[in-house]
Design an enzyme around this catalytic site. Structure first.
Site, PDB file in Angstrom:
ATOM      1  N   ASP A 187       0.821  -1.216   0.000  1.00 46.92           N
ATOM      2  CA  ASP A 187       0.000   0.000   0.000  1.00 46.92           C
ATOM      3  C   ASP A 187       0.852   1.263   0.000  1.00 46.92           C
ATOM      4  OD1 ASP A 187       0.936  -0.391   2.690  1.00 46.92           O
ATOM      5  OD2 ASP A 187      -0.624   0.987   3.370  1.00 46.92           O
ATOM      6  N   GLU A 190       3.445   1.530   2.504  1.00 47.99           N
ATOM      7  CA  GLU A 190       4.530   0.554   2.334  1.00 47.99           C
ATOM      8  C   GLU A 190       4.506  -0.537   3.394  1.00 47.99           C
ATOM      9  OE1 GLU A 190       7.873   3.727   2.415  1.00 47.99           O
ATOM     10  OE2 GLU A 190       7.902   2.936   0.384  1.00 47.99           O
TER      11      GLU A 190
HETATM   12  C1  NOJ Z   1       9.014   3.416   6.174  1.00 49.56           C
HETATM   13  C2  NOJ Z   1       7.626   3.888   5.936  1.00 49.56           C
HETATM   14  O1  NOJ Z   1       7.222   3.574   4.675  1.00 49.56           O
HETATM   15  C3  NOJ Z   1       6.611   3.391   6.934  1.00 49.56           C
HETATM   16  O2  NOJ Z   1       5.328   3.652   6.481  1.00 49.56           O
HETATM   17  C4  NOJ Z   1       6.774   1.940   7.200  1.00 49.56           C
HETATM   18  O3  NOJ Z   1       5.994   1.633   8.331  1.00 49.56           O
HETATM   19  C5  NOJ Z   1       8.215   1.560   7.436  1.00 49.56           C
HETATM   20  N1  NOJ Z   1       9.069   2.018   6.390  1.00 49.56           N
HETATM   21  C6  NOJ Z   1       8.383   0.077   7.604  1.00 49.56           C
HETATM   22  O4  NOJ Z   1       8.004  -0.595   6.426  1.00 49.56           O
HETATM   23  C1  NOJ Z   2       6.614   6.775   4.386  1.00 53.49           C
HETATM   24  C2  NOJ Z   2       5.232   6.896   3.859  1.00 53.49           C
HETATM   25  O1  NOJ Z   2       4.439   5.945   4.491  1.00 53.49           O
HETATM   26  C3  NOJ Z   2       5.209   6.691   2.367  1.00 53.49           C
HETATM   27  O2  NOJ Z   2       3.900   6.946   1.897  1.00 53.49           O
HETATM   28  C4  NOJ Z   2       6.178   7.605   1.679  1.00 53.49           C
HETATM   29  O3  NOJ Z   2       6.204   7.296   0.304  1.00 53.49           O
HETATM   30  C5  NOJ Z   2       7.550   7.477   2.265  1.00 53.49           C
HETATM   31  N1  NOJ Z   2       7.518   7.619   3.694  1.00 53.49           N
HETATM   32  C6  NOJ Z   2       8.492   8.545   1.711  1.00 53.49           C
HETATM   33  O4  NOJ Z   2       8.015   9.814   2.012  1.00 53.49           O
END
Ligand code: NOJ
Ligand code: NOJ
Length: 408
Positions: A187, A190
């Site tokens: 999603d 991520e």
């Molecule tokens: C960084 C971000 O994308 C966040 O949304 C996510 O929880 C962590 N990585 C772990 O996947």
């Molecule tokens: C974490 C967020 O969850 C994700 O949507 C985003 O793409 C990355 N950070 C980078 O900003």
């Protein structure tokens, strides 16, 4: 039309926010544009490579994320359409960098979520593929291509954006979307592997805009195919509405990743309506199902965060989803986010409810740093900005929110 519960909530705010919102947005919009231009032309990186944030540790966001980059370039396309012609070279550089991303040998090919700033794929462990990326990229590039066509630059469009073969950025993404939209992906946060409302909404929009462009460029077979797939996506999207729960669910067919999102209630639905809505009433801001989801989110977040229980603060600070734990450098958090709070403001503005929108912008003003800079999150107990500093996506959200406000 706006539902009843929705209005009841609206009435619970006293509109004290309005006076500072206008001058703040007037200062903040050029500041946001400056930040975006700086983040998309970093020393040592090709122009058009967009860092998600200058933060290099705790968390390290010094990468080109396909999602963030597309969402950040999109308001620049709007400014170009309005006549800011000096933005064209940057937008063309973004198109070229995107083409290089598509051709790179990434682990999941077109679904690859992030690249090093020099364009080499990031090969470390990550939630991949993330299939909203190619759709957002196609939307941004197609909006630009349409404008260039209207300016009579047909050969430039064919050369740099869309040719009938599979060697141009837009068609490459449209082919990927139209053939793989049924497959599970991670999603937009991520974290969860499954079928996502947000991803499907932006895929549908990409295919519909893409079909129109393909037709104009003499590729009717492709146009028919993209339209047909967009209709099937539409059918699949109906299943995300849960009449018993009274909101649109974020994910169906959970196949992996985080398993603690028990409510399946997520601001991603509002973002899906904003980034994927097409003004036809289908899960856009006017759709009652989206409005009911917003109402549930407001109820949930106003009770959840300590900073929302303080008196005298405008609006409500909004997070990604109630069970969230991600705090940037660890998973001991779960905070409101600037871009989520601005998304609610933007939705209200798009509905013509300016006083409500102002409440949510005023809330961001309340937590913003003194110099106007905006980090990813607002600490749930103190309200201080935290996690990635100067998140580029926030500045895009400032531009789209300000635009929605002035169009209201
Ligand atoms: C960084 C971000 O994308 C966040 O949304 C996510 O929880 C962590 N990585 C772990 O996947
Ligand atoms: C974490 C967020 O969850 C994700 O949507 C985003 O793409 C990355 N950070 C980078 O900003």
């Amino acid at each position: 039309m706006v539902g009843n519960i929705f209005l009841a909530l609206a009435l619970s705010f006293s509109s004290v926010a309005a006076p500072k919102v206008s001058p703040w947005l007037e200062r903040q919009a050029p500041f946001a544009l400056e930040k975006i231009l700086f983040h998309s032309a970093q020393p040592g990186a090709p122009e058009g490579s967009v860092i998600a944030s200058p933060s290099r540790e705790n968390p390290d966001y010094y990468f080109h994320w396909v999602r963030d980059a597309a969402l950040v370039m999109d308001p620049l396309v709007s400014l170009y359409i309005d006549g800011k012609r000096e933005l064209l070279p940057r937008l063309l550089a973004y198109a070229e960098f995107s083409r290089a991303n598509q051709k790179a040998r990434a682990l999941t090919g077109l679904g690859e979520p992030k690249f090093h700033v020099d364009g080499t794929p990031f090969d470390g462990p990550w939630g991949r593929p993330q299939n909203d990326g190619p759709a957002l990229r196609a939307v941004t590039l197609t909006r630009l291509a349409e404008k260039l066509l209207a300016e009579g630059k047909r050969s430039l469009v064919i050369e740099k954006f869309y040719d009938g073969s599979n060697h141009s950025p837009i068609k490459t993404d449209l082919e990927y979307i139209s053939h793989y939209w049924r497959e599970a992906s991670f999603d937009l946060w991520e974290e969860v592997l499954g079928d996502h409302f947000y991803t499907r909404m932006v895929q549908r929009r990409a295919l519909r805009l893409g079909a129109r462009l393909a037709r104009k460029l003499g590729d009717p077979g492709a146009a028919d195919w993209y339209e047909k797939q967009s209709l099937e996506i539409e059918r699949s999207l109906e299943k995300f509405w849960d009449p018993k729960l009274g909101y649109v669910k974020a994910t169906l067919h959970h196949r992996g990743g985080l398993d603690y999102k028990t409510q399946n209630l997520d601001v991603a639905v509002i973002l899906g309506a904003l980034h994927g809505g097409m003004g036809d009433g289908f899960f856009d801001v006017n759709d009652l199902r989206v409005q009911k989801t917003l109402t549930r989110l407001l109820e949930e977040f106003s009770a959840l965060y300590p900073i929302n229980r303080q008196r005298g603060t405008p609006g409500i600070a909004i997070g990604r989803y109630p069970e969230d734990k991600y705090a940037g450098s660890d998973f001991n958090g779960g905070n409101p986010w600037v871009l989520a709070t601005l998304a609610v403001a933007e939705m209200y503005y798009r509905l013509g409810l300016a006083a409500m929108g102002d409440e949510f912008v005023a809330r961001v003003i309340f937590h913003a740093n003194g110099d106007g800079s905006l980090a990813e999150q607002m600490q749930r107990n103190t309200g201080y900005m935290c996690s990635a500093e100067n998140l580029t996506w926030n500045y895009a959200a400032i531009l789209t929110t300000a635009r929605a406000r002035s169009a209201r």
